[in-house]
Design an enzyme around this catalytic site. Structure first.
Site, PDB file in Angstrom:
ATOM      1  N   LYS A 111     -89.040  84.025 -35.280  1.00 17.68           N
ATOM      2  CA  LYS A 111     -89.357  82.910 -34.382  1.00 17.68           C
ATOM      3  C   LYS A 111     -88.111  82.070 -34.129  1.00 17.68           C
ATOM      4  CE  LYS A 111     -90.875  79.915 -38.183  1.00 17.68           C
ATOM      5  NZ  LYS A 111     -91.948  79.036 -38.699  1.00 17.68           N
ATOM      6  N   TYR A 148     -65.883  59.040 -26.136  1.00 20.43           N
ATOM      7  CA  TYR A 148     -66.716  57.943 -25.653  1.00 20.43           C
ATOM      8  C   TYR A 148     -66.738  56.781 -26.640  1.00 20.43           C
ATOM      9  CZ  TYR A 148     -68.612  61.019 -22.034  1.00 20.43           C
ATOM     10  OH  TYR A 148     -68.762  61.851 -20.948  1.00 20.43           O
TER      11      TYR A 148
END
Length: 368
Positions: free
Chosen positions: A40, A263
């Site tokens: 999965k 940033y």
């Protein structure tokens, strides 16, 4: 999703490591116990199709996935006749699609079985909530209702019954034993025992081999990762990590004192220093919390400085390097290793999340 073959960032998956982990687990299992590979979430970030191929080559007798789409992807990739079980909830309107593709579904409510329109037999695994608290029946009364309902429809086949342990990856076993008692009580209430009784994930199988029943759902440890750090030293064999994450420096420059990067200008050089820009960011799974962590450059630790950007990350170098120099984010370089467990410890999470976060934008290269 566009896979980025045209930038120098990539994941390497060692097939031999996956094979070795499966073989070591199989050597511990009785011959009548099946090993199902849990693939999965894109095989925990390792790539569902290629991992499934490798697992099957190593002797896995089937696959477990979380959602029907993953099961269908396996069928479409050529796994036509292999056992596939969907562990999560499936919509009632999709039951016929699963039946036509011979995909086994998890059922945990009697009313879900009402008014099904099936063109083929539907194989069902009944989920018991023995204490995990997510999905599952919680009483013998519910079990008997579902068994009776299935008996009324010749298209419904009760193929399996299972549960999931909440604390199998812990050394303290009282809650584990409480769950086992509840599951056993519900199991013994059935008039006819299903073909597959399964309770063991990686942790339960490795620590509690008596829990193997008819099948083992081998997930995190197939990829060479420990179910938890708490039990790492108690494992019966050494796990071999299959995943490594690499990138290359696309820009190298020298900062002067007072220069800032990324940033928010949260990092400012206090002296002359060399830095490199890496073509990987939080859109790839290197989330912003990695700021302040480290990578390996020529076997030496190099810190991540400033904020991680969507597509790029900046590291501080121990000295000047050439553009194109290799950087190891997870893996081994010159005898030093950074593991998914190391990253998880820094991020305050678990190794599962570290690898599952790695996006499809990063190409997977399969070796060995």
């Amino acid at each position: 999703m566009v896979t980025g073959w045209h930038r120098p960032t990539w994941i390497e998956i060692d097939r031999e490591a996956i094979r070795a982990n499966i073989k070591n687990e199989q050597h511990r299992l009785p011959e009548n116990v099946a090993l199902w590979a849990v693939v999965k979430a894109n095989a925990y970030g390792h790539g569902i199709i290629e991992t499934a191929k490798t697992a099957k080559e190593a002797g896995a007798k089937g696959f477990c996935v979380a959602i029907l789409d993953e099961a269908l992807a396996l069928r479409e990739a050529g796994f036509r006749n292999d056992f596939i079980l969907v562990l999560g909830a499936t919509r009632q309107e999709d039951a016929n699609l699963a039946a036509k593709n011979n995909i086994s579904l998890t059922v945990f409510r009697e009313d879900w079985l009402h008014n099904l329109t099936l063109e083929a037999p539907l194989r069902i695994h009944l989920k018991v909530d023995s204490g995990m608290g997510r999905l599952g029946i919680r009483s013998t009364e519910e079990a008997k209702q579902i068994e009776a309902r299935i008996a009324l429809d010749h298209q419904l086949i009760l193929e399996g019954i299972y549960t999931h342990f909440a604390t199998a990856d812990q050394l303290e076993t009282s809650y584990f034993e409480q769950q086992l008692d509840k599951f056993t009580t519900i199991l013994t209430s059935f008039e006819s025992r299903p073909t597959f009784v399964h309770t063991a994930n990686s942790a339960a199988s490795l620590l509690q081999p008596q829990m193997d029943f008819d099948a083992v759902r081998f997930g995190i440890s197939m990829y060479g990762l420990t179910p938890s750090l708490e039990i790492k030293n108690s494992l019966p064999f050494e796990l071999k990590p299959a995943l490594a994450l690499y990138t290359e420096m696309v820009h190298v420059k020298e900062l002067a004192p007072g220069d800032s990067v990324s940033y928010g200008a949260t990092y400012t050089a206090t002296e002359k220093e060399w830095v490199a820009t890496l073509p990987i960011g939080y859109a790839d799974g290197l989330i912003r919390h990695y700021s302040g962590y480290h990578v390996l450059v020529d076997g030496e630790l190099a810190p991540i400085i400033g904020r991680v950007c969507m597509d790029q990350t900046i590291i501080k170098l121990p000295r000047e390097f050439q553009t194109g120099s290799k950087v190891t984010i997870i893996g081994t370089d010159h005898g030093n290793t950074i593991t998914a467990d190391d990253a998880a410890d820094y991020l305050g999470t678990i190794n599962y999340e570290v690898t599952c976060l790695l996006s499809d934008r990063i190409p997977r290269k399969y070796i060995n």
